[in-house]
Design an enzyme around this catalytic site. Structure first.
Site, PDB file in Angstrom:
ATOM      1  N   GLN A   9       0.833  -1.198   0.000  1.00  0.00           N
ATOM      2  CA  GLN A   9       0.000   0.000   0.000  1.00  0.00           C
ATOM      3  C   GLN A   9       0.872   1.254   0.000  1.00  0.00           C
ATOM      4  O   GLN A   9       1.973   1.243   0.536  1.00  0.00           O
ATOM      5  CB  GLN A   9      -0.897  -0.022   1.237  1.00  0.00           C
ATOM      6  N   SER A  89       4.413  -6.182   3.039  1.00  0.00           N
ATOM      7  CA  SER A  89       3.072  -6.150   3.610  1.00  0.00           C
ATOM      8  C   SER A  89       2.072  -6.758   2.630  1.00  0.00           C
ATOM      9  O   SER A  89       2.140  -7.952   2.324  1.00  0.00           O
ATOM     10  CB  SER A  89       2.708  -4.713   3.992  1.00  0.00           C
ATOM     11  N   LEU A  90       1.134  -5.966   2.114  1.00  0.00           N
ATOM     12  CA  LEU A  90       0.201  -6.436   1.100  1.00  0.00           C
ATOM     13  C   LEU A  90       0.925  -7.185  -0.021  1.00  0.00           C
ATOM     14  O   LEU A  90       0.421  -8.175  -0.566  1.00  0.00           O
ATOM     15  CB  LEU A  90      -0.549  -5.233   0.525  1.00  0.00           C
ATOM     16  N   ARG A 114      -9.273  -7.978   3.552  1.00  0.00           N
ATOM     17  CA  ARG A 114      -8.186  -7.562   4.449  1.00  0.00           C
ATOM     18  C   ARG A 114      -8.204  -6.047   4.631  1.00  0.00           C
ATOM     19  O   ARG A 114      -8.072  -5.530   5.739  1.00  0.00           O
ATOM     20  CB  ARG A 114      -6.845  -8.014   3.871  1.00  0.00           C
ATOM     21  N   HIS A 198       0.104  -2.963  11.156  1.00  0.00           N
ATOM     22  CA  HIS A 198       1.234  -3.745  11.663  1.00  0.00           C
ATOM     23  C   HIS A 198       1.595  -3.422  13.110  1.00  0.00           C
ATOM     24  O   HIS A 198       2.763  -3.260  13.462  1.00  0.00           O
ATOM     25  CB  HIS A 198       2.463  -3.584  10.745  1.00  0.00           C
ATOM     26  N   GLN A 247       1.390 -11.534  10.050  1.00  0.00           N
ATOM     27  CA  GLN A 247       1.909 -10.242   9.593  1.00  0.00           C
ATOM     28  C   GLN A 247       0.951  -9.085   9.843  1.00  0.00           C
ATOM     29  O   GLN A 247       1.359  -7.926   9.812  1.00  0.00           O
ATOM     30  CB  GLN A 247       2.286 -10.277   8.102  1.00  0.00           C
TER      31      GLN A 247
END
Length: 310
Positions: A9, A89-90, A114, A198, A247
């Site tokens: 992102q 991440s993503l 998500r 996170h 995560q």
């Protein structure tokens, strides 16, 4: 060995994927598949905006995933395959699609959820994130601990580069931490995000996502996938599933992930998807790294030409 890196992102922009779709059937089919799976014109949102709607977390996540997978499919048709993959991440979802662990339809559907879960986990204004520059990770971690008061959390969220750590938590604690950072001659920049990603405040999102991921089929990876949570390569389907759950609340170990890619034998890093955020981070972690980025016909041509050089 080629390492394919997939962005997360904040790499989105209006117009992303448009030139790729106009040139390559694989890209066009990928965006059409995403539209069909989601039940709305994600492709139009990517190509034309509006920007404010594209930047909504629930839209951003499938948009970035779709662009990245479209670019990867074009690379695959051109005969390029990664020896190892990682995503920020993503981006770990895109990496798992490239490694054959997740089907694209499942991935685009679950990252849409998500994004929704992460948006809903914390009420607007309660959380915040900030990028901390010019201080090492150990110092930033200590300042976060010092900033925590009265049950308010502040934790490292992304270990992005040796002198770049993103922090997240309750807004007052993050603001205290940024004050401590500036007192240490560091630089702190509040990020325009809708939730504190996170960190433990994402626990409600983690629990919901775990249920969704449990229903998906995870295939054995066709190449190693370096996970965000521990920077370790995995070739096991169930480990990949568990890593995606973990995560959500855990910090992204990007510095360690890039170092793992190097020790695994990476000779060139290829960022696959919108913008060059990860390319910039790789160069901070491994200054001598050979890097490429592929998101359009022009960048693909540059990559192919670079790979032909002796």
């Amino acid at each position: 060995m080629l390492a394919f890196l997939f962005p997360g992102q904040a790499s989105q922009y209006v117009g992303m994927g448009r030139d790729l779709v106009a040139t390559f059937p694989e890209a066009r089919e990928t965006f059409q598949e995403a539209d069909d799976v989601l039940g709305f014109a994600l492709s139009t949102l990517c190509f034309e905006g509006p920007e404010a709607e594209l930047n909504l977390t629930a839209n951003t996540q499938p948009a970035v995933l779709t662009h990245a997978v479209a670019a990867w499919r074009v690379l695959r048709r051109q005969g390029f395959a990664p020896g190892i993959v990682a995503g920020h991440s993503l981006g770990e979802y895109s990496a798992l699609v490239a490694a054959g662990v997740l089907d694209f339809a499942d991935a685009v559907r679950v990252v849409r959820r998500r994004g929704q879960y992460m948006q809903e986990a914390v009420a607007p204004g309660v959380g915040a994130m900030a990028a901390v520059l010019k201080l090492d990770a150990q110092t930033v971690t200590a300042l976060c601990a010092e900033a925590e008061q009265d049950g308010e959390l502040c934790r490292p969220a992304n270990f992005n580069a040796p002198q770049q750590t993103v922090i997240a938590g309750h807004r007052p604690a993050v603001e205290r931490a940024t004050g401590l950072v500036r007192a240490r001659k560091g630089r702190a920049i509040e990020l325009p995000v809708s939730a504190p990603f996170h960190c433990p405040l994402m626990k409600p999102a983690e629990e919901k996502l775990a249920r969704d991921l449990a229903e998906l089929t995870f295939h054995p990876p066709q190449c190693a996938v370096v996970a965000n949570v521990n920077a370790q390569p995995t070739t096991e389907a169930e480990t990949a599933r568990a890593n995606l759950v973990a995560q959500v609340c855990a910090p992204v170990q990007w510095v360690a992930s890039v170092q793992t890619l190097v020790t695994q034998g990476t000779t060139a890093f290829v960022e696959v998807g919108p913008k060059t955020v990860l390319t910039g981070l790789v160069r901070q972690i491994v200054p001598e790294a050979v890097t490429f980025q592929v998101e359009s016909p022009q960048t693909l041509e540059t990559f192919v030409a670079g790979m032909r050089l002796p």
